[in-house]
Design a protein around this motif. Structure first.
Motif, PDB file in Angstrom:
ATOM      1  N   GLN A 460       0.840  -1.209   0.000  1.00  0.00           N
ATOM      2  CA  GLN A 460       0.000   0.000   0.000  1.00  0.00           C
ATOM      3  C   GLN A 460       0.864   1.244   0.000  1.00  0.00           C
ATOM      4  O   GLN A 460       0.608   2.213  -0.762  1.00  0.00           O
ATOM      5  N   LEU A 461       1.918   1.263   0.839  1.00  0.00           N
ATOM      6  CA  LEU A 461       2.816   2.417   0.868  1.00  0.00           C
ATOM      7  C   LEU A 461       3.517   2.615  -0.473  1.00  0.00           C
ATOM      8  O   LEU A 461       3.697   3.738  -0.930  1.00  0.00           O
ATOM      9  N   SER A 462       3.904   1.484  -1.101  1.00  0.00           N
ATOM     10  CA  SER A 462       4.574   1.576  -2.411  1.00  0.00           C
ATOM     11  C   SER A 462       3.633   2.190  -3.456  1.00  0.00           C
ATOM     12  O   SER A 462       4.062   3.012  -4.261  1.00  0.00           O
ATOM     13  N   ASN A 463       2.399   1.802  -3.419  1.00  0.00           N
ATOM     14  CA  ASN A 463       1.426   2.343  -4.397  1.00  0.00           C
ATOM     15  C   ASN A 463       1.165   3.818  -4.138  1.00  0.00           C
ATOM     16  O   ASN A 463       0.930   4.590  -5.084  1.00  0.00           O
ATOM     17  N   ASN A 464       1.205   4.221  -2.880  1.00  0.00           N
ATOM     18  CA  ASN A 464       0.901   5.618  -2.543  1.00  0.00           C
ATOM     19  C   ASN A 464       2.004   6.566  -3.000  1.00  0.00           C
ATOM     20  O   ASN A 464       1.731   7.743  -3.277  1.00  0.00           O
ATOM     21  N   VAL A 465       3.249   6.078  -3.046  1.00  0.00           N
ATOM     22  CA  VAL A 465       4.360   6.979  -3.393  1.00  0.00           C
ATOM     23  C   VAL A 465       4.664   6.967  -4.883  1.00  0.00           C
ATOM     24  O   VAL A 465       5.525   7.707  -5.351  1.00  0.00           O
TER      25      VAL A 465
END
Length: 466
Positions: A460-465
Protein backbone atom coordinates in the motif's frame (compact mmCIF):
# COMPACT_ATOMS: atom_id res chain seq x y z
CA UNK A 1 45.86 24.65 17.06
CA UNK A 2 49.20 25.95 15.73
CA UNK A 3 52.37 23.93 16.34
CA UNK A 4 55.39 25.32 18.17
CA UNK A 5 58.33 25.84 15.85
CA UNK A 6 61.85 24.94 16.95
CA UNK A 7 63.00 28.55 16.58
CA UNK A 8 60.23 29.83 18.85
CA UNK A 9 61.20 27.48 21.64
CA UNK A 10 64.92 28.15 21.18
CA UNK A 11 64.55 31.92 21.29
CA UNK A 12 62.54 31.89 24.49
CA UNK A 13 58.97 32.22 23.44
CA UNK A 14 57.86 32.59 27.07
CA UNK A 15 59.56 35.70 28.54
CA UNK A 16 58.80 38.14 31.32
CA UNK A 17 58.03 41.78 30.35
CA UNK A 18 61.04 44.07 29.95
CA UNK A 19 62.80 44.45 33.33
CA UNK A 20 63.64 47.94 34.56
CA UNK A 21 67.20 48.59 35.70
CA UNK A 22 67.68 47.84 39.39
CA UNK A 23 64.21 46.37 39.76
CA UNK A 24 63.88 42.90 41.13
CA UNK A 25 61.09 40.84 39.68
CA UNK A 26 59.10 38.70 42.02
CA UNK A 27 60.11 35.08 42.08
CA UNK A 28 57.45 32.87 40.50
CA UNK A 29 57.05 29.12 40.70
CA UNK A 30 59.14 27.68 37.91
CA UNK A 31 57.95 24.09 37.80
CA UNK A 32 54.68 24.74 35.90
CA UNK A 33 56.56 26.60 33.17
CA UNK A 34 59.18 23.91 32.96
CA UNK A 35 56.48 21.24 32.78
CA UNK A 36 54.67 23.13 30.06
CA UNK A 37 57.87 23.63 28.10
CA UNK A 38 58.76 19.98 28.52
CA UNK A 39 55.32 18.86 27.23
CA UNK A 40 55.65 21.15 24.25
CA UNK A 41 59.14 19.86 23.60
CA UNK A 42 58.02 16.22 23.75
CA UNK A 43 55.02 17.01 21.59
CA UNK A 44 57.34 18.55 19.05
CA UNK A 45 59.68 15.57 19.14
CA UNK A 46 56.87 13.04 18.72
CA UNK A 47 55.31 15.12 15.96
CA UNK A 48 58.61 15.23 14.06
CA UNK A 49 59.12 11.51 14.63
CA UNK A 50 55.61 10.74 13.32
CA UNK A 51 56.17 12.85 10.22
CA UNK A 52 59.53 11.23 9.67
CA UNK A 53 58.10 7.71 9.96
CA UNK A 54 55.23 8.60 7.65
CA UNK A 55 57.67 9.96 5.10
CA UNK A 56 59.83 6.83 5.33
CA UNK A 57 56.74 4.66 4.88
CA UNK A 58 55.71 6.54 1.75
CA UNK A 59 59.24 6.31 0.41
CA UNK A 60 59.28 2.58 1.15
CA UNK A 61 56.00 2.04 -0.66
CA UNK A 62 57.25 4.06 -3.59
CA UNK A 63 60.45 1.98 -3.75
CA UNK A 64 58.44 -1.25 -3.62
CA UNK A 65 56.15 0.07 -6.34
CA UNK A 66 59.12 0.99 -8.55
CA UNK A 67 60.82 -2.35 -7.95
CA UNK A 68 57.63 -4.21 -8.83
CA UNK A 69 56.55 -2.03 -11.73
CA UNK A 70 57.20 -4.83 -14.17
CA UNK A 71 55.13 -7.28 -12.11
CA UNK A 72 52.30 -4.79 -11.77
CA UNK A 73 52.20 -4.17 -15.52
CA UNK A 74 52.37 -7.91 -16.07
CA UNK A 75 49.42 -8.38 -13.70
CA UNK A 76 47.33 -6.04 -15.83
CA UNK A 77 48.45 -7.65 -19.08
CA UNK A 78 48.11 -11.37 -18.30
CA UNK A 79 44.85 -13.20 -17.75
CA UNK A 80 45.33 -15.52 -14.80
CA UNK A 81 41.95 -17.10 -15.41
CA UNK A 82 43.49 -19.03 -18.29
CA UNK A 83 45.99 -20.63 -15.88
CA UNK A 84 44.90 -24.16 -14.96
CA UNK A 85 46.71 -24.04 -11.61
CA UNK A 86 45.34 -20.64 -10.65
CA UNK A 87 41.73 -21.79 -11.04
CA UNK A 88 42.64 -25.21 -9.57
CA UNK A 89 41.57 -27.10 -12.66
CA UNK A 90 44.54 -29.37 -11.95
CA UNK A 91 42.72 -30.58 -8.81
CA UNK A 92 39.67 -31.94 -10.60
CA UNK A 93 37.66 -34.03 -9.84
CA UNK A 94 38.24 -32.48 -6.40
CA UNK A 95 36.61 -29.36 -7.81
CA UNK A 96 33.22 -27.83 -8.61
CA UNK A 97 32.91 -28.49 -12.33
CA UNK A 98 34.28 -27.98 -15.84
CA UNK A 99 31.32 -26.70 -17.88
CA UNK A 100 32.88 -23.25 -18.35
CA UNK A 101 36.49 -24.33 -18.85
CA UNK A 102 36.45 -23.65 -22.57
CA UNK A 103 35.34 -20.07 -21.89
CA UNK A 104 38.08 -19.63 -19.27
CA UNK A 105 40.81 -21.14 -21.45
CA UNK A 106 39.72 -19.05 -24.47
CA UNK A 107 40.19 -15.87 -22.45
CA UNK A 108 36.50 -14.97 -22.50
CA UNK A 109 36.58 -14.44 -18.73
CA UNK A 110 38.92 -11.88 -17.17
CA UNK A 111 39.22 -10.09 -13.86
CA UNK A 112 38.20 -6.47 -13.68
CA UNK A 113 41.08 -3.99 -13.32
CA UNK A 114 41.82 -4.08 -9.58
CA UNK A 115 40.95 -7.74 -9.33
CA UNK A 116 44.14 -8.52 -11.23
CA UNK A 117 46.33 -7.34 -8.35
CA UNK A 118 46.95 -10.45 -6.29
CA UNK A 119 48.16 -8.63 -3.17
CA UNK A 120 44.60 -7.36 -2.75
CA UNK A 121 43.51 -10.97 -2.16
CA UNK A 122 44.69 -10.48 1.43
CA UNK A 123 41.59 -8.34 2.00
CA UNK A 124 39.29 -10.60 -0.05
CA UNK A 125 38.76 -13.33 2.56
CA UNK A 126 35.58 -14.66 0.92
CA UNK A 127 37.34 -15.11 -2.43
CA UNK A 128 34.61 -13.30 -4.37
CA UNK A 129 35.79 -11.50 -7.52
CA UNK A 130 34.19 -9.30 -10.16
CA UNK A 131 35.00 -10.21 -13.74
CA UNK A 132 34.06 -9.54 -17.35
CA UNK A 133 32.67 -12.22 -19.62
CA UNK A 134 32.59 -11.71 -23.37
CA UNK A 135 30.61 -13.40 -26.13
CA UNK A 136 31.12 -12.45 -29.80
CA UNK A 137 27.42 -11.86 -30.42
CA UNK A 138 26.34 -10.71 -26.96
CA UNK A 139 29.21 -8.37 -26.11
CA UNK A 140 30.77 -8.09 -22.65
CA UNK A 141 28.94 -8.25 -19.35
CA UNK A 142 29.83 -8.29 -15.70
CA UNK A 143 29.82 -11.55 -13.72
CA UNK A 144 30.87 -12.72 -10.27
CA UNK A 145 33.45 -15.42 -9.64
CA UNK A 146 33.48 -17.39 -6.39
CA UNK A 147 35.88 -19.95 -5.00
CA UNK A 148 33.12 -20.90 -2.52
CA UNK A 149 35.44 -20.66 0.46
CA UNK A 150 38.52 -19.02 1.92
CA UNK A 151 41.98 -20.28 1.08
CA UNK A 152 42.12 -21.85 4.54
CA UNK A 153 38.82 -23.68 4.00
CA UNK A 154 39.91 -24.94 0.58
CA UNK A 155 43.19 -26.13 2.08
CA UNK A 156 41.29 -27.92 4.85
CA UNK A 157 39.15 -29.85 2.36
CA UNK A 158 42.32 -30.99 0.57
CA UNK A 159 43.76 -32.26 3.84
CA UNK A 160 40.54 -34.06 4.74
CA UNK A 161 40.46 -35.82 1.38
CA UNK A 162 44.08 -36.92 1.80
CA UNK A 163 43.63 -38.07 5.39
CA UNK A 164 40.54 -40.11 4.53
CA UNK A 165 42.31 -41.72 1.61
CA UNK A 166 45.88 -42.15 2.88
CA UNK A 167 45.95 -41.09 6.54
CA UNK A 168 48.37 -38.29 5.66
CA UNK A 169 47.56 -34.55 5.28
CA UNK A 170 49.26 -34.33 1.87
CA UNK A 171 48.96 -36.64 -1.08
CA UNK A 172 48.14 -36.94 -4.76
CA UNK A 173 44.73 -35.30 -4.53
CA UNK A 174 43.37 -36.75 -7.77
CA UNK A 175 44.24 -40.31 -6.82
CA UNK A 176 42.93 -39.74 -3.29
CA UNK A 177 39.49 -38.70 -4.56
CA UNK A 178 38.94 -42.20 -5.93
CA UNK A 179 39.39 -43.62 -2.42
CA UNK A 180 36.85 -41.40 -0.65
CA UNK A 181 33.09 -41.58 -0.17
CA UNK A 182 32.80 -39.24 -3.15
CA UNK A 183 33.81 -42.13 -5.42
CA UNK A 184 31.87 -44.94 -3.77
CA UNK A 185 28.69 -44.14 -5.68
CA UNK A 186 29.66 -45.82 -8.92
CA UNK A 187 27.63 -46.25 -12.05
CA UNK A 188 25.78 -49.27 -10.64
CA UNK A 189 23.96 -47.09 -8.09
CA UNK A 190 20.76 -45.75 -9.63
CA UNK A 191 19.83 -42.97 -7.22
CA UNK A 192 21.47 -40.51 -4.88
CA UNK A 193 19.68 -41.42 -1.64
CA UNK A 194 19.14 -39.48 1.60
CA UNK A 195 20.96 -42.01 3.78
CA UNK A 196 24.20 -41.33 1.85
CA UNK A 197 24.36 -37.53 2.05
CA UNK A 198 22.10 -36.54 4.96
CA UNK A 199 23.78 -33.90 7.12
CA UNK A 200 26.64 -33.21 4.72
CA UNK A 201 25.58 -29.55 4.45
CA UNK A 202 22.59 -27.31 5.10
CA UNK A 203 21.03 -28.15 1.74
CA UNK A 204 20.82 -31.82 2.71
CA UNK A 205 20.40 -31.52 6.45
CA UNK A 206 17.09 -33.34 6.02
CA UNK A 207 16.95 -34.41 2.36
CA UNK A 208 14.06 -36.18 0.70
CA UNK A 209 14.39 -38.41 -2.33
CA UNK A 210 12.36 -35.86 -4.25
CA UNK A 211 14.90 -33.14 -3.43
CA UNK A 212 17.92 -35.27 -4.35
CA UNK A 213 16.33 -36.32 -7.64
CA UNK A 214 15.84 -32.63 -8.37
CA UNK A 215 19.49 -31.86 -7.55
CA UNK A 216 20.81 -34.62 -9.83
CA UNK A 217 18.36 -33.90 -12.64
CA UNK A 218 19.28 -30.21 -12.72
CA UNK A 219 23.01 -30.67 -12.25
CA UNK A 220 24.54 -28.26 -14.76
CA UNK A 221 28.09 -29.62 -14.76
CA UNK A 222 27.21 -32.51 -17.05
CA UNK A 223 26.32 -32.66 -20.73
CA UNK A 224 23.53 -35.16 -20.05
CA UNK A 225 21.51 -33.22 -17.49
CA UNK A 226 17.82 -33.94 -17.19
CA UNK A 227 18.01 -37.41 -15.65
CA UNK A 228 17.87 -38.19 -11.94
CA UNK A 229 19.80 -41.46 -12.46
CA UNK A 230 23.39 -41.37 -11.25
CA UNK A 231 24.45 -43.82 -13.94
CA UNK A 232 24.02 -41.03 -16.49
CA UNK A 233 26.83 -39.09 -14.82
CA UNK A 234 30.48 -39.81 -15.42
CA UNK A 235 32.62 -40.88 -12.45
CA UNK A 236 34.30 -37.46 -12.35
CA UNK A 237 30.95 -35.66 -12.54
CA UNK A 238 29.54 -37.67 -9.64
CA UNK A 239 32.57 -36.86 -7.53
CA UNK A 240 32.34 -33.15 -8.39
CA UNK A 241 28.65 -33.09 -7.50
CA UNK A 242 29.22 -34.81 -4.15
CA UNK A 243 32.20 -32.64 -3.23
CA UNK A 244 30.18 -29.49 -3.99
CA UNK A 245 27.32 -30.86 -1.90
CA UNK A 246 29.64 -31.47 1.04
CA UNK A 247 31.87 -28.39 0.84
CA UNK A 248 29.55 -25.56 -0.25
CA UNK A 249 26.19 -26.44 -1.87
CA UNK A 250 25.45 -22.91 -3.10
CA UNK A 251 25.88 -23.86 -6.81
CA UNK A 252 23.44 -26.74 -6.36
CA UNK A 253 20.86 -24.46 -4.72
CA UNK A 254 21.11 -22.05 -7.67
CA UNK A 255 20.79 -24.91 -10.15
CA UNK A 256 17.93 -26.70 -8.36
CA UNK A 257 15.93 -23.52 -7.80
CA UNK A 258 16.93 -21.41 -10.82
CA UNK A 259 16.17 -17.76 -11.38
CA UNK A 260 14.74 -18.60 -14.80
CA UNK A 261 11.81 -20.24 -13.01
CA UNK A 262 11.22 -17.25 -10.75
CA UNK A 263 13.28 -18.24 -7.72
CA UNK A 264 14.94 -15.20 -6.05
CA UNK A 265 18.52 -16.37 -6.53
CA UNK A 266 21.40 -15.23 -8.71
CA UNK A 267 21.70 -17.13 -11.98
CA UNK A 268 24.26 -19.92 -12.07
CA UNK A 269 26.48 -19.78 -15.17
CA UNK A 270 29.09 -22.50 -14.86
CA UNK A 271 32.35 -23.59 -13.24
CA UNK A 272 35.93 -24.39 -14.07
CA UNK A 273 38.06 -26.05 -11.44
CA UNK A 274 37.38 -24.31 -8.17
CA UNK A 275 36.02 -21.13 -9.72
CA UNK A 276 32.26 -20.78 -10.05
CA UNK A 277 30.64 -18.10 -12.22
CA UNK A 278 27.28 -16.52 -11.40
CA UNK A 279 25.43 -13.60 -12.90
CA UNK A 280 26.18 -10.16 -11.47
CA UNK A 281 22.97 -8.85 -9.92
CA UNK A 282 23.84 -5.35 -8.78
CA UNK A 283 24.96 -3.46 -5.70
CA UNK A 284 24.50 -5.08 -2.32
CA UNK A 285 21.43 -4.18 -0.30
CA UNK A 286 23.57 -2.26 2.18
CA UNK A 287 24.19 0.38 -0.50
CA UNK A 288 20.51 1.31 -0.26
CA UNK A 289 20.41 1.78 3.50
CA UNK A 290 20.06 5.55 3.07
CA UNK A 291 18.17 5.50 -0.23
CA UNK A 292 15.00 7.60 -0.63
CA UNK A 293 12.10 6.38 1.51
CA UNK A 294 9.93 5.22 -1.38
CA UNK A 295 12.77 3.04 -2.70
CA UNK A 296 13.43 1.50 0.71
CA UNK A 297 9.74 0.70 1.10
CA UNK A 298 9.75 -1.12 -2.22
CA UNK A 299 12.88 -3.09 -1.26
CA UNK A 300 11.32 -4.01 2.09
CA UNK A 301 8.18 -5.22 0.32
CA UNK A 302 10.27 -7.40 -1.96
CA UNK A 303 12.17 -8.86 0.98
CA UNK A 304 8.93 -9.88 2.66
CA UNK A 305 7.73 -11.37 -0.64
CA UNK A 306 10.94 -13.41 -0.82
CA UNK A 307 10.33 -14.66 2.72
CA UNK A 308 6.83 -15.71 1.71
CA UNK A 309 7.89 -17.36 -1.56
CA UNK A 310 10.64 -19.41 0.07
CA UNK A 311 8.28 -20.48 2.85
CA UNK A 312 5.14 -21.27 0.84
CA UNK A 313 5.26 -22.27 -2.83
CA UNK A 314 3.57 -24.69 -5.23
CA UNK A 315 6.51 -27.12 -5.08
CA UNK A 316 6.06 -27.77 -1.34
CA UNK A 317 9.74 -27.13 -0.67
CA UNK A 318 10.44 -24.71 2.19
CA UNK A 319 13.78 -22.95 1.78
CA UNK A 320 14.93 -21.44 5.06
CA UNK A 321 17.64 -18.74 4.98
CA UNK A 322 20.03 -19.30 7.87
CA UNK A 323 22.34 -16.37 7.07
CA UNK A 324 20.41 -13.14 6.55
CA UNK A 325 22.35 -9.88 6.33
CA UNK A 326 22.56 -6.82 4.09
CA UNK A 327 25.55 -8.35 2.27
CA UNK A 328 23.64 -11.45 1.18
CA UNK A 329 21.13 -9.57 -0.98
CA UNK A 330 21.66 -7.39 -4.04
CA UNK A 331 19.47 -5.05 -6.07
CA UNK A 332 19.24 -4.97 -9.86
CA UNK A 333 20.29 -1.60 -11.30
CA UNK A 334 17.56 -1.52 -13.95
CA UNK A 335 14.54 -3.25 -12.48
CA UNK A 336 15.34 -2.68 -8.78
CA UNK A 337 14.69 -6.35 -8.10
CA UNK A 338 16.02 -7.86 -4.87
CA UNK A 339 17.95 -11.13 -5.28
CA UNK A 340 19.62 -13.51 -2.82
CA UNK A 341 23.32 -13.61 -3.74
CA UNK A 342 24.64 -15.92 -1.02
CA UNK A 343 22.82 -19.26 -0.89
CA UNK A 344 25.36 -21.38 0.97
CA UNK A 345 23.36 -21.61 4.19
CA UNK A 346 19.91 -22.67 3.00
CA UNK A 347 17.99 -25.60 4.49
CA UNK A 348 15.47 -27.22 2.15
CA UNK A 349 12.62 -29.02 3.91
CA UNK A 350 10.24 -31.21 1.90
CA UNK A 351 6.77 -30.49 3.26
CA UNK A 352 5.30 -33.47 1.44
CA UNK A 353 7.70 -35.80 3.22
CA UNK A 354 6.95 -34.17 6.58
CA UNK A 355 3.22 -34.72 6.07
CA UNK A 356 3.89 -38.29 5.02
CA UNK A 357 6.19 -39.20 7.93
CA UNK A 358 4.24 -37.16 10.50
CA UNK A 359 6.99 -36.52 13.07
CA UNK A 360 5.97 -35.31 16.52
CA UNK A 361 4.12 -31.96 16.40
CA UNK A 362 4.60 -31.81 12.61
CA UNK A 363 1.30 -29.97 12.16
CA UNK A 364 1.80 -27.50 15.03
CA UNK A 365 2.77 -24.04 13.83
CA UNK A 366 6.31 -23.23 14.90
CA UNK A 367 7.21 -19.81 16.30
CA UNK A 368 10.86 -18.76 16.10
CA UNK A 369 12.23 -17.46 19.36
CA UNK A 370 14.30 -14.29 19.60
CA UNK A 371 17.43 -14.62 21.71
CA UNK A 372 19.93 -11.93 22.63
CA UNK A 373 23.20 -12.08 20.72
CA UNK A 374 26.37 -10.02 20.88
CA UNK A 375 27.00 -10.33 17.14
CA UNK A 376 25.48 -8.54 14.20
CA UNK A 377 22.85 -10.23 12.04
CA UNK A 378 22.61 -13.35 14.20
CA UNK A 379 19.59 -15.64 14.28
CA UNK A 380 18.37 -18.34 16.63
CA UNK A 381 16.94 -21.50 15.12
CA UNK A 382 16.86 -25.29 15.37
CA UNK A 383 17.66 -27.08 12.12
CA UNK A 384 15.85 -30.19 13.30
CA UNK A 385 12.66 -28.24 14.00
CA UNK A 386 12.85 -26.51 10.62
CA UNK A 387 12.99 -29.98 9.09
CA UNK A 388 10.08 -31.44 11.04
CA UNK A 389 7.32 -28.80 10.92
CA UNK A 390 5.03 -27.97 8.03
CA UNK A 391 4.36 -24.40 9.11
CA UNK A 392 7.38 -22.33 10.21
CA UNK A 393 7.82 -18.55 10.53
CA UNK A 394 11.63 -18.52 10.34
CA UNK A 395 12.00 -16.51 7.12
CA UNK A 396 9.63 -13.76 8.31
CA UNK A 397 11.51 -13.58 11.60
CA UNK A 398 14.91 -13.43 9.86
CA UNK A 399 13.95 -10.65 7.44
CA UNK A 400 12.14 -8.53 10.04
CA UNK A 401 14.82 -8.81 12.70
CA UNK A 402 17.98 -8.56 10.61
CA UNK A 403 16.90 -6.26 7.78
CA UNK A 404 13.78 -4.21 8.45
CA UNK A 405 13.06 -3.48 12.10
CA UNK A 406 14.61 -1.14 14.64
CA UNK A 407 16.35 -4.18 16.15
CA UNK A 408 18.44 -4.63 13.00
CA UNK A 409 22.17 -4.04 13.48
CA UNK A 410 24.79 -4.00 10.75
CA UNK A 411 28.17 -2.33 10.43
CA UNK A 412 27.67 -0.33 13.57
CA UNK A 413 24.24 1.02 12.64
CA UNK A 414 20.80 0.24 14.01
CA UNK A 415 17.31 0.93 12.77
CA UNK A 416 16.95 -1.38 9.78
CA UNK A 417 16.08 -0.59 6.19
CA UNK A 418 12.87 1.21 7.24
CA UNK A 419 14.57 3.68 9.58
CA UNK A 420 13.42 7.31 9.80
CA UNK A 421 10.00 7.01 8.14
CA UNK A 422 8.16 10.17 7.04
CA UNK A 423 6.32 12.09 9.74
CA UNK A 424 2.86 10.87 8.74
CA UNK A 425 3.97 7.22 8.74
CA UNK A 426 5.78 7.60 12.06
CA UNK A 427 2.79 9.38 13.62
CA UNK A 428 0.42 6.66 12.50
CA UNK A 429 2.55 4.06 14.31
CA UNK A 430 1.14 1.13 12.35
CA UNK A 431 4.40 0.32 10.56
CA UNK A 432 6.44 0.25 13.77
CA UNK A 433 3.81 -1.91 15.48
CA UNK A 434 3.85 -4.46 12.64
CA UNK A 435 7.65 -4.57 12.57
CA UNK A 436 7.80 -5.07 16.34
CA UNK A 437 5.24 -7.87 16.22
CA UNK A 438 7.07 -9.50 13.32
CA UNK A 439 10.35 -9.35 15.22
CA UNK A 440 9.31 -9.93 18.83
CA UNK A 441 5.67 -11.05 18.79
CA UNK A 442 3.56 -10.50 21.90
CA UNK A 443 0.59 -12.51 20.67
CA UNK A 444 0.44 -16.25 20.13
CA UNK A 445 1.26 -16.83 16.44
CA UNK A 446 1.45 -13.05 16.16
CA UNK A 447 4.34 -13.12 13.71
CA UNK A 448 2.30 -14.94 11.07
CA UNK A 449 -0.43 -12.32 11.07
CA UNK A 450 2.03 -9.44 11.37
CA UNK A 451 4.02 -10.69 8.37
CA UNK A 452 0.86 -10.95 6.28
CA UNK A 453 -0.31 -7.46 7.25
CA UNK A 454 3.20 -6.04 6.81
CA UNK A 455 3.38 -7.27 3.22
CA UNK A 456 -0.01 -5.68 2.51
CA UNK A 457 0.91 -2.43 4.25
CA UNK A 458 4.25 -2.11 2.42
CA UNK A 459 2.45 -2.75 -0.89
CA UNK A 460 0.00 0.00 0.00
CA UNK A 461 2.82 2.42 0.87
CA UNK A 462 4.57 1.58 -2.41
CA UNK A 463 1.43 2.34 -4.40
CA UNK A 464 0.90 5.62 -2.54
CA UNK A 465 4.36 6.98 -3.39
CA UNK A 466 4.23 6.07 -7.09
Amino acid sequence: MGQWGLGELGSGALQWPHQRQGQTLPTAPRSPCRSENMLRFLSLKFGRLYRCLKFLLLVGLFVILVMNTHNLFASFQRNELTDRRFINLNKCPACFGTSWCRKFMNGQVSFETWGRLRFLDFFNVKNVHFAQYGEPREGTRRIVLKRLGSNQELGDIDQKICKRATGRPRCDLIQAMYKTEFARLNGDVRLLTPDVVEGWSDLVHCPSQRLLDRVVRRYAETKDSGSFLLKNLKDTERMQLLMTLAFNPEPLVLQSFPSDEGWPFAKYLGACGRMVAVNYVGEELWSFYNAPWEQRVDLARQLMDIAEQLTNNDFDFALYLLDVSFDNFAVGPRDGKVIVVDAENVIVADKRLIRQNKPENYDVWYESRVEDCDKEACLSFSKDILCSRVTVDHNYYAVCQNLLSRYSTWRGTTGGLLHDPPADVAKDGHLEALLDECTKPKKHYGRYQAAKELREYLAQLSNNVR
